[in-house]
Write an enzyme that holds these catalytic residues in place. Structure first.
Site, mmCIF file in Angstrom:
data_model
loop_
_atom_site.group_PDB
_atom_site.id
_atom_site.type_symbol
_atom_site.label_atom_id
_atom_site.label_comp_id
_atom_site.label_asym_id
_atom_site.label_seq_id
_atom_site.Cartn_x
_atom_site.Cartn_y
_atom_site.Cartn_z
ATOM 1 N N LYS A 126 25.387 10.825 12.777
ATOM 2 C CA LYS A 126 26.427 10.329 13.668
ATOM 3 C C LYS A 126 27.111 9.119 13.037
ATOM 4 C CE LYS A 126 24.457 13.370 16.434
ATOM 5 N NZ LYS A 126 23.390 13.139 17.343
ATOM 6 N N ASP B 114 16.189 5.518 21.036
ATOM 7 C CA ASP B 114 16.939 6.485 20.243
ATOM 8 C C ASP B 114 18.357 5.938 20.064
ATOM 9 O OD1 ASP B 114 18.348 8.620 19.219
ATOM 10 O OD2 ASP B 114 17.688 10.075 20.729
ATOM 11 N N TRP C 107 19.642 13.625 25.921
ATOM 12 C CA TRP C 107 18.668 13.313 24.870
ATOM 13 C C TRP C 107 17.419 12.643 25.403
ATOM 14 C CZ3 TRP C 107 19.155 16.372 21.099
ATOM 15 C CH2 TRP C 107 20.418 16.817 20.710
HETATM 16 C C1 LIG Z 1 22.263 14.082 17.896
HETATM 17 C C2 LIG Z 1 21.244 13.368 18.684
HETATM 18 C C3 LIG Z 1 19.897 13.767 18.688
HETATM 19 C C4 LIG Z 1 19.403 15.003 17.962
HETATM 20 O O1 LIG Z 1 19.446 14.832 16.603
HETATM 21 P P1 LIG Z 1 18.877 15.965 15.629
HETATM 22 O O2 LIG Z 1 19.081 15.359 14.298
HETATM 23 O O3 LIG Z 1 19.708 17.195 15.847
HETATM 24 O O4 LIG Z 1 17.457 16.189 15.956
HETATM 25 C C5 LIG Z 1 18.990 13.024 19.415
HETATM 26 N N1 LIG Z 1 19.395 11.936 20.102
HETATM 27 C C6 LIG Z 1 20.680 11.540 20.142
HETATM 28 C C7 LIG Z 1 21.061 10.325 20.931
HETATM 29 C C8 LIG Z 1 21.640 12.228 19.433
HETATM 30 O O5 LIG Z 1 22.928 11.830 19.452
#
Ligand SMILES: *Cc1c(COP(=O)(O)O)cnc(C)c1O
Length: 361
Positions: free
Chosen positions: A196, A172, A102
């Protein structure tokens, strides 16, 4: 009806009580004579829901008043493109610390707009560790430093907030928000896709220090402007109302269960169980991440022979343990243990792992 233990990395398991409440309120919500998904986002009832969700999230994460909280349509990837548009001037440098998949997408999404500098890169080491802070090459004039608090695919997590000096730290937190207490004031901005740990896919939360919203950024449409969303309480256009509702129920559930301190305790216990089963398997199971940065949320591991992977996935599914197949970038098996996964689910996985190793050892 049998609900299995669902180890999906995302969209991920939600608390059963949240789903039951949503089911019970599907046709008629809050005495309004219609479903929450059928009413105006500008109605007093929905605005009260939105304000409640924000207040609850602020309480859950102890968000200081000098931070705005945005509820936006789209995913974490969307925010990765919006960050440089909102906070970096054209041609300015942004620093990215890459500790897994990511972090790489953060670079890809930012590249069209800014000069991306990779301040540290875990890829040469196979993303098995976080490069030590002393080795990071930070740019003094960077608009921000971006990290991925928890790398969902590679199973690597920052256990401490890194000190990056005066430049704002952006993180993030998609796969670890609300999994343990968090000092928001150490960050300029925190973002997370909800699917998540916070609720359903389709809505993202952005927690941003208000003074940063005054930055000029780059020419952009109003709909891509965080400051405009903040000024209109995330109702610049029609927000994802159903997702906001489900997120609100999930946050309320977390508060009722005892808040982030309680989830930190449960998450540590689940991770202790699963890593214990891996490390105590006499080498049958393998996790390759450095022990100090092992993720509590996502645990990738390998079997002695990758030809056993499909069997592990099908047998575990038959045993009521869903979605254990590893991400294709890493292979093997992955167990995601978000807040809504009970300790009993981790225990059931561990029991299955013991049994599988005995039968296929
Ligand atoms: C799942 C995830 C993403 C991507 O999320 P989307 O909603 O599919 O854009 C980005 N960063 C992390 C750490 C993730 O777990």
């Amino acid at each position: 009806m049998t609900r299995a233990f669902n180890f999906s990395a995302g969209p991920a398991t939600l608390p059963e009580s949240v789903l039951r409440q949503a089911q019970a309120e599907m046709l008629e919500w809050n005495g309004v004579g219609a479903s929450v998904v059928e009413i105006s986002h500008r109605s007093a009832d929905f605005i009260a829901l939105a304000e409640r969700a924000e207040a609850d999230l602020r309480q859950l994460l102890s968000i200081p008043d000098d931070y705005a909280v945005l509820f936006l349509a789209g995913g974490a990837t969307t925010q990765q493109a919006l960050l440089p548009l909102n906070f970096a001037s054209p041609g300015q440098t942004v620093d990215v610390v890459v500790t897994g998949h990511w972090g790489k997408t953060a670079i890809k999404q930012a590249k069209p707009y800014v000069n991306v500098h990779i301040a540290a890169d875990g890829e040469p080491g196979g993303f098995r560790d976080i490069p030590p802070r002393a080795q990071w090459q930070l740019s003094p004039d960077a608009a921000y430093v971006h990290i991925t608090a928890n790398e969902t695919i590679h199973g690597i997590e920052f256990r401490d907030t890194p000190d990056v000096g005066e430049v704002p730290l952006f993180a993030d937190f998609s796969s670890s928000i609300a999994s343990e207490p968090l000092d928001v004031s150490r960050y300029g901005l925190i973002y997370a896709g909800a699917q998540k740990n916070l609720g359903p896919v389709g809505i993202s939360v952005v927690i941003v220090r208000r003074d940063l919203l005054a930055r000029a950024g780059q020419p952009r449409a109003d709909i891509f402007n965080y400051a405009s969303h903040a000024a209109r309480d995330s109702m610049l256009n029609t927000p994802p109302t159903w997702n906001w509702y489900l997120l609100g129920l999930t946050v309320k559930w977390m508060l009722d269960e005892g808040g982030v301190a309680e989830f930190a305790r449960r998450n540590a216990e689940k991770a202790r169980l699963v890593y214990g089963a891996i490390d105590g398997s006499g080498g049958y199971y393998r996790n390759e991440v450095a022990p100090g940065v092992r993720s509590r949320m996502n645990i990738p591991f390998f079997l002695p022979d990758e030809r056993l992977d499909a069997l592990f996935v099908s047998e575990s599914k038959a045993a009521g343990l869903l979605a254990l197949k590893g991400h294709k970038a890493v292979g093997g098996i992955r167990a995601s243990l978000y807040n809504a996964m009970p300790v009993a689910g981790a225990q059931a996985l561990v029991d299955f792992m013991h049994d599988f190793a005995q039968r296929h050892g």
